[in-house]
Motif scaffolding. Structure first.
Motif, mmCIF file in Angstrom:
data_model
loop_
_atom_site.group_PDB
_atom_site.id
_atom_site.type_symbol
_atom_site.label_atom_id
_atom_site.label_comp_id
_atom_site.label_asym_id
_atom_site.label_seq_id
_atom_site.Cartn_x
_atom_site.Cartn_y
_atom_site.Cartn_z
ATOM 1 N N ASN A 87 11.425 15.146 -56.670
ATOM 2 C CA ASN A 87 11.558 15.969 -55.472
ATOM 3 C C ASN A 87 11.933 15.090 -54.286
ATOM 4 O O ASN A 87 11.116 14.306 -53.798
ATOM 5 C CB ASN A 87 10.247 16.710 -55.195
ATOM 6 N N SER A 88 13.155 15.241 -53.786
ATOM 7 C CA SER A 88 13.606 14.392 -52.679
ATOM 8 C C SER A 88 12.775 14.619 -51.421
ATOM 9 O O SER A 88 12.672 13.731 -50.571
ATOM 10 C CB SER A 88 15.095 14.644 -52.394
ATOM 11 N N TRP A 89 12.176 15.803 -51.287
ATOM 12 C CA TRP A 89 11.379 16.092 -50.095
ATOM 13 C C TRP A 89 10.047 15.341 -50.115
ATOM 14 O O TRP A 89 9.355 15.260 -49.088
ATOM 15 C CB TRP A 89 11.147 17.591 -49.951
ATOM 16 N N ASP A 90 9.678 14.747 -51.229
ATOM 17 C CA ASP A 90 8.498 13.886 -51.285
ATOM 18 C C ASP A 90 8.774 12.521 -50.669
ATOM 19 O O ASP A 90 7.827 11.752 -50.426
ATOM 20 C CB ASP A 90 8.040 13.683 -52.733
ATOM 21 N N ASP A 91 10.058 12.208 -50.446
ATOM 22 C CA ASP A 91 10.432 10.910 -49.890
ATOM 23 C C ASP A 91 10.444 11.000 -48.365
ATOM 24 O O ASP A 91 11.228 11.767 -47.794
ATOM 25 C CB ASP A 91 11.816 10.497 -50.399
ATOM 26 N N PRO A 92 9.603 10.247 -47.675
ATOM 27 C CA PRO A 92 9.539 10.345 -46.213
ATOM 28 C C PRO A 92 10.855 9.994 -45.517
ATOM 29 O O PRO A 92 11.106 10.462 -44.403
ATOM 30 C CB PRO A 92 8.422 9.366 -45.829
ATOM 31 N N ARG A 93 11.709 9.203 -46.165
ATOM 32 C CA ARG A 93 12.997 8.869 -45.550
ATOM 33 C C ARG A 93 13.901 10.088 -45.471
ATOM 34 O O ARG A 93 14.646 10.260 -44.488
ATOM 35 C CB ARG A 93 13.688 7.758 -46.343
ATOM 36 N N VAL A 94 13.844 10.943 -46.484
ATOM 37 C CA VAL A 94 14.638 12.176 -46.464
ATOM 38 C C VAL A 94 14.097 13.116 -45.398
ATOM 39 O O VAL A 94 14.852 13.695 -44.610
ATOM 40 C CB VAL A 94 14.631 12.848 -47.856
ATOM 41 N N VAL A 95 12.787 13.259 -45.359
ATOM 42 C CA VAL A 95 12.160 14.126 -44.355
ATOM 43 C C VAL A 95 12.511 13.643 -42.956
ATOM 44 O O VAL A 95 12.864 14.437 -42.071
ATOM 45 C CB VAL A 95 10.630 14.162 -44.557
ATOM 46 N N GLU A 96 12.441 12.339 -42.747
ATOM 47 C CA GLU A 96 12.749 11.774 -41.427
ATOM 48 C C GLU A 96 14.205 12.021 -41.047
ATOM 49 O O GLU A 96 14.511 12.365 -39.905
ATOM 50 C CB GLU A 96 12.446 10.276 -41.416
ATOM 51 N N TRP A 97 15.104 11.829 -42.021
ATOM 52 C CA TRP A 97 16.525 12.053 -41.737
ATOM 53 C C TRP A 97 16.755 13.496 -41.298
ATOM 54 O O TRP A 97 17.455 13.751 -40.311
ATOM 55 C CB TRP A 97 17.380 11.735 -42.964
ATOM 56 N N VAL A 98 16.175 14.438 -42.027
ATOM 57 C CA VAL A 98 16.346 15.853 -41.680
ATOM 58 C C VAL A 98 15.767 16.130 -40.301
ATOM 59 O O VAL A 98 16.409 16.772 -39.457
ATOM 60 C CB VAL A 98 15.689 16.761 -42.744
ATOM 61 N N LYS A 99 14.575 15.643 -40.038
ATOM 62 C CA LYS A 99 13.953 15.881 -38.732
ATOM 63 C C LYS A 99 14.799 15.299 -37.612
ATOM 64 O O LYS A 99 14.935 15.899 -36.533
ATOM 65 C CB LYS A 99 12.549 15.301 -38.705
ATOM 66 N N ASN A 100 15.385 14.144 -37.841
ATOM 67 C CA ASN A 100 16.187 13.488 -36.805
ATOM 68 C C ASN A 100 17.484 14.241 -36.490
ATOM 69 O O ASN A 100 18.061 14.050 -35.414
ATOM 70 C CB ASN A 100 16.522 12.055 -37.212
ATOM 71 N N THR A 101 17.946 15.086 -37.411
ATOM 72 C CA THR A 101 19.141 15.883 -37.109
ATOM 73 C C THR A 101 18.831 16.975 -36.097
ATOM 74 O O THR A 101 19.739 17.471 -35.416
ATOM 75 C CB THR A 101 19.723 16.548 -38.373
ATOM 76 N N GLY A 102 17.583 17.382 -36.036
ATOM 77 C CA GLY A 102 17.191 18.467 -35.137
ATOM 78 C C GLY A 102 17.612 19.847 -35.619
ATOM 79 O O GLY A 102 17.470 20.832 -34.890
ATOM 80 N N LYS A 103 18.103 19.949 -36.855
ATOM 81 C CA LYS A 103 18.586 21.235 -37.387
ATOM 82 C C LYS A 103 17.474 21.957 -38.150
ATOM 83 O O LYS A 103 16.679 21.330 -38.843
ATOM 84 C CB LYS A 103 19.785 21.030 -38.320
ATOM 85 N N LYS A 104 17.465 23.287 -38.038
ATOM 86 C CA LYS A 104 16.494 24.084 -38.777
ATOM 87 C C LYS A 104 17.129 24.846 -39.942
ATOM 88 O O LYS A 104 16.448 25.518 -40.695
ATOM 89 C CB LYS A 104 15.793 25.071 -37.847
#
Length: 212
Positions: A87-104
């Motif tokens: 599960n890529s969403w278990d990787d904090p780097r993926v979560v951080e990248w998504v959060k940094n885009t500011g997109k929902k």
């Protein structure tokens, strides 16, 4: 014209995740041909690039298998986030990248549909994102596995879309001249009846402009 509460995808309201488009996964895809998956993933990635949508590549155990070269070539300088987990969403780097885009809103494609794509989609939905799955840029180990996974994801709230619908939705109006010619040339280069029809429509628009 778009509005703040627009329900359609626009170039500035989403990000894209490409999950594990790698050779070993591709070899066991049976829901689509390998050519279909790669072609549609490339089309989706090139669409994101044309419209300046942030997109991320991920891989699993990359030392054993590379990202598919045609997909990597869309952004050759991007180093995929590599994981060992399913599960890529278990990787904090993926979560951080998504959060940094500011997109929902997230548009996601991946291999396999029933495993890595499914887990990421269910997890991002649970995290409060509006998720679109690119069904023809993804693939499963069988038609049944792919279809069951798409059904499960849509029942959870994900929205299915295909690669041609994605590029059309972002272009939306031929008055958007900044991207129109790139869109026409890209779709035409991918071939098929849709590309031929788009070229014909574009020629009609050119003729109409010439008569004014």
């Amino acid at each position: 014209m778009t509005s703040r509460d627009d329900t359609l995808l626009t170039p500035d309201n989403h990000a894209v995740l490409f999950i594990d488009h790698q050779y070993l996964q591709l070899l066991s895809v049976r829901s689509h041909t390998a050519e279909e998956v790669v072609s549609n993933a490339v089309l989706t990635a090139k669409t994101a690039k044309i419209f300046e949508v942030p997109f991320l590549f991920t891989t699993a155990i990359a030392e054993r298998q590379e990202l598919i070269k045609d997909i990597q070539a869309v952004d050759p300088n991007q180093v995929p986030i590599d994981r060992t987990g399913l599960n890529s969403w278990d990787d904090p780097r993926v979560v951080e990248w998504v959060k940094n885009t500011g997109k929902k809103k997230l548009v996601i494609a991946g291999l396999w549909t029933e495993v890595c794509l499914n887990m990421a989609v269910l997890s991002t939905l649970a995290a409060g994102y509006e998720v679109y799955i690119v069904t023809d840029a993804s693939g499963g180990s069988s038609v049944r596995a792919h279809d069951d996974a798409v059904l499960r994801m849509t029942q959870a709230g994900a929205r299915p879309i295909n690669a041609l619908a994605y590029i059309s939705e972002l272009q939306r109006d031929w008055k958007n001249e900044k991207t129109a010619s790139q869109v026409v040339n890209l779709v035409a280069s991918m071939g098929g009846t849709f590309g031929q029809g788009l070229m014909w429509e574009w020629q009609l628009l050119d003729l109409q402009e010439g008569t004014r």
